[in-house]
Design a protein around this motif. Structure first.
Motif, mmCIF file in Angstrom:
data_model
loop_
_atom_site.group_PDB
_atom_site.id
_atom_site.type_symbol
_atom_site.label_atom_id
_atom_site.label_comp_id
_atom_site.label_asym_id
_atom_site.label_seq_id
_atom_site.Cartn_x
_atom_site.Cartn_y
_atom_site.Cartn_z
ATOM 1 N N GLU A 95 0.839 -1.206 0.000
ATOM 2 C CA GLU A 95 0.000 0.000 0.000
ATOM 3 C C GLU A 95 0.871 1.253 0.000
ATOM 4 O O GLU A 95 0.564 2.238 -0.680
ATOM 5 C CB GLU A 95 -0.919 -0.012 1.220
ATOM 6 C CG GLU A 95 -2.034 -1.041 1.116
ATOM 7 C CD GLU A 95 -2.859 -1.135 2.381
ATOM 8 O OE1 GLU A 95 -3.822 -1.931 2.397
ATOM 9 O OE2 GLU A 95 -2.547 -0.426 3.359
ATOM 10 N N GLU A 96 1.946 1.207 0.760
ATOM 11 C CA GLU A 96 2.879 2.341 0.808
ATOM 12 C C GLU A 96 3.469 2.592 -0.575
ATOM 13 O O GLU A 96 3.586 3.735 -1.019
ATOM 14 C CB GLU A 96 3.989 2.013 1.817
ATOM 15 C CG GLU A 96 5.081 3.058 1.942
ATOM 16 C CD GLU A 96 6.243 2.573 2.806
ATOM 17 O OE1 GLU A 96 6.136 1.494 3.408
ATOM 18 O OE2 GLU A 96 7.258 3.275 2.853
ATOM 19 N N LEU A 97 3.809 1.534 -1.266
ATOM 20 C CA LEU A 97 4.392 1.670 -2.597
ATOM 21 C C LEU A 97 3.364 2.219 -3.596
ATOM 22 O O LEU A 97 3.702 3.044 -4.444
ATOM 23 C CB LEU A 97 4.905 0.303 -3.066
ATOM 24 C CG LEU A 97 6.108 -0.249 -2.299
ATOM 25 C CD1 LEU A 97 6.338 -1.710 -2.657
ATOM 26 C CD2 LEU A 97 7.354 0.565 -2.580
ATOM 27 N N GLN A 98 2.154 1.769 -3.486
ATOM 28 C CA GLN A 98 1.115 2.260 -4.407
ATOM 29 C C GLN A 98 0.874 3.743 -4.211
ATOM 30 O O GLN A 98 0.618 4.475 -5.179
ATOM 31 C CB GLN A 98 -0.180 1.463 -4.199
ATOM 32 C CG GLN A 98 -0.097 0.034 -4.718
ATOM 33 C CD GLN A 98 -1.305 -0.811 -4.366
ATOM 34 O OE1 GLN A 98 -2.012 -0.532 -3.393
ATOM 35 N NE2 GLN A 98 -1.543 -1.848 -5.134
ATOM 36 N N LYS A 99 1.006 4.206 -2.972
ATOM 37 C CA LYS A 99 0.789 5.622 -2.695
ATOM 38 C C LYS A 99 1.846 6.496 -3.350
ATOM 39 O O LYS A 99 1.584 7.659 -3.677
ATOM 40 C CB LYS A 99 0.786 5.864 -1.181
ATOM 41 C CG LYS A 99 -0.477 5.392 -0.479
ATOM 42 C CD LYS A 99 -0.390 5.626 1.017
ATOM 43 C CE LYS A 99 -1.625 5.072 1.732
ATOM 44 N NZ LYS A 99 -1.525 5.191 3.210
#
Lengths: 129, 166
Positions: A95-99
């Motif tokens: 999720e952090e990477l997608q952000k």
């Protein structure tokens, strides 16, 4: 259209594995470039055009997250699709990477089908953008 | 979900060797007899809600095949020592990532240090979870050492939870 690929990983074996997998995917390919870390990858992008980047997270000198953040700062690289290829698979990390704009995530060890599907997904989305 | 840390080690090791290196590997038993002992060691540390170290010991004789299989070099060509060691580091890297996700779940983030090759004589002492495998007619060993052994003992299926943050 032939796609140029940039593979970023501090493991030469992993770079070879990904290269072989991508070549076997049947996708129309141009050049496949290699870099051992994020800083080296930025230098490659200064001189070469890539249509998609596959990068590890944990690398010396400049890790994958720092590399993606640097890409976001440049107008000509902001839309470059980046796929993370990593051993770590926590939902929070994904999720952090997608952000921060990562286009996809492949967890090691990966199958050729996973790489092929990801290229088709990412490049299909880029074509439709 | 594995029932024990040892099972998680077994599952992750088998998966990585079979999927990434296309090598037959199984849990060592007395039926396998005495196999050539490991002489090459890779170690990596992990940090997160729990910290620790994962060690993989193998025989150097498997490194050429390990590297060749991973890169798909069917003729076993240019498998230099450095390429074999690189392959070993990457195998350890994958085992560690898979093990931590398998045991602690997908909602926990760990930071992994780069794997390193260390001299066999500098090998860390065996820990509470040391698992032996047979691969390519040789012995391989995987050790998991938690920074806090009490945390690892509490990590049973009924009480597998992370330290509460205060």
């Amino acid at each position: 259209m032939a796609y140029n690929i940039l593979i970023v990983d501090d493991s030469a074996v992993t770079r070879e594995v990904l290269t072989r997998t991508i070549r076997l995917s049947g996708m129309p390919l141009g050049e496949i470039y290699h870099a051992a870390n994020g800083a080296e990858a930025l230098r490659v992008l200064d001189e070469k055009w890539a249509d998609i980047v596959f990068t590890d997270i944990n690398m010396p000198v400049m890790d994958g997250l720092q590399f993606v953040e640097e890409l976001q700062k440049r107008d000509d690289w902001e839309r470059l699709p980046v796929v993370i290829v990593s051993t770590e698979g926590s939902k929070n990390r994904i999720e952090e990477l997608q952000k921060i704009g990562v286009s996809g995530y492949i967890r090691k060890p990966f199958t050729p089908e996973e790489v092929t599907d990801m290229i088709q997904k990412v490049m299909g989305e880029k074509t439709n953008a | 979900m594995p029932d024990s840390l040892e099972q998680a080690v077994v599952d992750s090791t088998l998966r990585v060797f079979e999927t990434a290196a296309f090598m037959a590997i199984w849990l060592w038993s007395e039926e396998d007899g005495e196999l050539p002992a490991p002489d090459t060691v890779a170690v990596m540390a992990f940090h997160g809600p729990v910290s620790g170290r994962l060690t993989l010991r193998v025989s150097s004789s498997v490194l050429p095949a390990l590297a060749s299989n991973m890169v798909g070099d069917m003729e076993g060509g240019d498998s230099t020592t450095e390429k074999g060691l690189d392959a070993l580091r990457e195998v350890l890297n994958m085992i560690c990532g898979n093990l931590l996700t398998s045991w602690y779940g997908e909602n926990v983030v760990f930071e992994l240090d780069p794997p390193e090759i260390v001299p066999i004589e500098a090998t860390p002492p065996a820990s509470s979870a040391s698992t032996r495998f047979a691969v390519e007619g040789t012995l391989a060993e995987v050790d998991v050492a938690m920074a806090d052994e009490a945390v690892s003992e509490a990590a049973s299926p009924s009480s597998r939870s992370l330290p509460e943050e205060h």
